[in-house]
Write an enzyme that holds these catalytic residues in place. Structure first.
Site, PDB file in Angstrom:
ATOM      1  N   GLU A  37       0.855  -1.195   0.000  1.00  0.00           N
ATOM      2  CA  GLU A  37       0.000   0.000   0.000  1.00  0.00           C
ATOM      3  C   GLU A  37       0.886   1.239   0.000  1.00  0.00           C
ATOM      4  O   GLU A  37       1.761   1.400   0.859  1.00  0.00           O
ATOM      5  CB  GLU A  37      -0.944   0.043   1.206  1.00  0.00           C
ATOM      6  N   ASP A 112      -3.170  12.197  -3.049  1.00  0.00           N
ATOM      7  CA  ASP A 112      -3.431  13.628  -3.242  1.00  0.00           C
ATOM      8  C   ASP A 112      -3.536  13.904  -4.740  1.00  0.00           C
ATOM      9  O   ASP A 112      -2.617  13.563  -5.486  1.00  0.00           O
ATOM     10  CB  ASP A 112      -2.301  14.447  -2.612  1.00  0.00           C
ATOM     11  N   LYS A 116      -3.904  21.361  -9.601  1.00  0.00           N
ATOM     12  CA  LYS A 116      -3.329  22.429 -10.435  1.00  0.00           C
ATOM     13  C   LYS A 116      -2.234  21.862 -11.343  1.00  0.00           C
ATOM     14  O   LYS A 116      -1.407  21.064 -10.888  1.00  0.00           O
ATOM     15  CB  LYS A 116      -2.709  23.510  -9.544  1.00  0.00           C
ATOM     16  N   THR A 181     -10.363   2.524   3.754  1.00  0.00           N
ATOM     17  CA  THR A 181      -9.445   3.445   4.421  1.00  0.00           C
ATOM     18  C   THR A 181     -10.236   4.534   5.140  1.00  0.00           C
ATOM     19  O   THR A 181     -11.446   4.683   4.950  1.00  0.00           O
ATOM     20  CB  THR A 181      -8.504   4.119   3.400  1.00  0.00           C
TER      21      THR A 181
HETATM   22  C1  LIG Z   1      -5.270  11.865   1.085  1.00  0.00           C
HETATM   23  S1  LIG Z   1      -4.267  10.896   2.086  1.00  0.00           S
HETATM   24  C2  LIG Z   1      -5.028   9.254   1.965  1.00  0.00           C
HETATM   25  C3  LIG Z   1      -4.567   8.319   3.070  1.00  0.00           C
HETATM   26  C4  LIG Z   1      -5.115   6.894   2.963  1.00  0.00           C
HETATM   27  N1  LIG Z   1      -4.646   6.239   1.772  1.00  0.00           N
HETATM   28  C5  LIG Z   1      -6.613   6.907   3.031  1.00  0.00           C
HETATM   29  O1  LIG Z   1      -7.228   6.636   1.977  1.00  0.00           O
HETATM   30  O2  LIG Z   1      -7.159   7.157   4.119  1.00  0.00           O
HETATM   31  C6  LIG Z   1      -2.808  10.684   1.085  1.00  0.00           C
HETATM   32  C7  LIG Z   1      -1.695  10.005   1.848  1.00  0.00           C
HETATM   33  O3  LIG Z   1      -0.630   9.744   0.977  1.00  0.00           O
HETATM   34  C8  LIG Z   1       0.585  10.133   1.614  1.00  0.00           C
HETATM   35  N2  LIG Z   1       1.512  10.479   0.537  1.00  0.00           N
HETATM   36  C9  LIG Z   1       1.373  11.491  -0.365  1.00  0.00           C
HETATM   37  N3  LIG Z   1       2.396  11.517  -1.228  1.00  0.00           N
HETATM   38  C10 LIG Z   1       3.201  10.476  -0.875  1.00  0.00           C
HETATM   39  C11 LIG Z   1       4.432   9.981  -1.390  1.00  0.00           C
HETATM   40  N4  LIG Z   1       4.997  10.570  -2.443  1.00  0.00           N
HETATM   41  N5  LIG Z   1       4.985   8.916  -0.783  1.00  0.00           N
HETATM   42  C12 LIG Z   1       4.397   8.326   0.285  1.00  0.00           C
HETATM   43  N6  LIG Z   1       3.241   8.761   0.817  1.00  0.00           N
HETATM   44  C13 LIG Z   1       2.637   9.810   0.242  1.00  0.00           C
HETATM   45  C14 LIG Z   1       0.188  11.322   2.472  1.00  0.00           C
HETATM   46  O4  LIG Z   1       1.106  11.581   3.517  1.00  0.00           O
HETATM   47  C15 LIG Z   1      -1.170  10.873   2.988  1.00  0.00           C
HETATM   48  O5  LIG Z   1      -1.066  10.096   4.151  1.00  0.00           O
END
Ligand SMILES: C[S@@+](CC[C@H](N)C(=O)[O-])C[C@H]1O[C@@H](n2cnc3c(N)ncnc32)[C@H](O)[C@@H]1O
Length: 226
Positions: A37, A112, A116, A181
């Site tokens: 994951e 994320d 943009k 999640t």
């Molecule tokens: C919007 S949150 C979603 C968290 C989880 N997957 C959920 O659905 O509840 C996005 C997650 O991805 C992590 N994340 C974003 N870019 C990342 C990267 N390049 N490498 C590892 N983690 C990343 C962020 O820190 C965050 O915890």
């Protein structure tokens, strides 16, 4: 800069103390299939899978140290020995440190969307990272993806469908077991629509392993925007 940490079997070490590619079979011994994951957030999915599927092995990657620590401490309390957690940047780790073609499933939930144009380069899943993410899958393995950002979901669906070795299915409604999640639970409770995709990697001739629209560049100097 924060260190890249690897937790397994109750022990945490700096990535630089380990051989590369990461010796995942030593970190979580056994013969269970691997699931990955990327961006596990508070770890709801990866922790639940590790607890419920003791015969399988899970590898979770998360960049945010507070989330990583939360999941790590929960995993330690639950004595999960079939789980490896890494605090680090997923794209860097896929390019430098993780093995390839080892996973039965890769999960990417609510990454994320960086809507943009000038921020797109930060996406965890995009044309520039697609080959790294799909390169984790063994033939027959599945990429499971979800987002509430419908435009991004559509883009990812088309990107995956354009790969000659991938078969894409849109999951209608919900996962059989309900939200996977924290983000999904929150969006479902709020009545927000969610795109859920499962893409299966067929055995493919070597020529079909790379995405035809895959692009290099994510690890190189930022492009100059004109
Ligand atoms: C919007 S949150 C979603 C968290 C989880 N997957 C959920 O659905 O509840 C996005 C997650 O991805 C992590 N994340 C974003 N870019 C990342 C990267 N390049 N490498 C590892 N983690 C990343 C962020 O820190 C965050 O915890």
């Amino acid at each position: 800069m924060q260190p890249t940490l690897v937790w397994a079997g109750g022990r945490e070490v700096d990535l630089r103390q380990l051989q590369l590619p990461l010796p995942i079979d030593d970190l979580a011994p056994g013969d269970g299939a691997w699931e990955v994951e990327l961006g596990f957030g508070k770890g709801r999915y990866v922790l639940r899978r590790a607890r419920e599927a003791r015969g399988e092995r899970l590898l979770g990657v998360e960049i945010a140290a507070p989330y990583y620590r939360l999941a790590r401490d929960r995993a330690a309390r639950r004595g999960l020995h079939n789980l490896v957690l890494v605090r680090g940047e997923a794209v860097y780790l896929m390019a430098t440190s993780l093995p390839t073609t080892f996973a039965d499933a890769v999960h990417v939930y609510f990454p994320d969307p960086w809507p943009k144009d000038r921020h797109r380069k930060r996406r965890l899943f995009d044309s520039e990272t697609v080959d790294l993410v799909l390169g984790l899958l063994r033939p027959g393995g599945e990429l499971c993806f979800a987002t509430d950002f419908l435009e991004y979901g559509e883009f990812v669906g088309s990107l995956l469908a354009a790969h000659p070795a991938m078969e894409v299915e849109v999951v209608e409604g919900a996962w059989p077991e309900g939200p996977r999640t924290n983000y999904e639970a929150k969006f479902v409770a709020a009545g927000r629509p969610v795109v859920r995709l499962v893409a299966t990697r067929r055995s493919a001739p070597a020529a079909d392993l790379l995405h035809p629209a895959g692009r290099p560049g994510v690890l190189s100097a930022p492009r100059v925007e004109r």
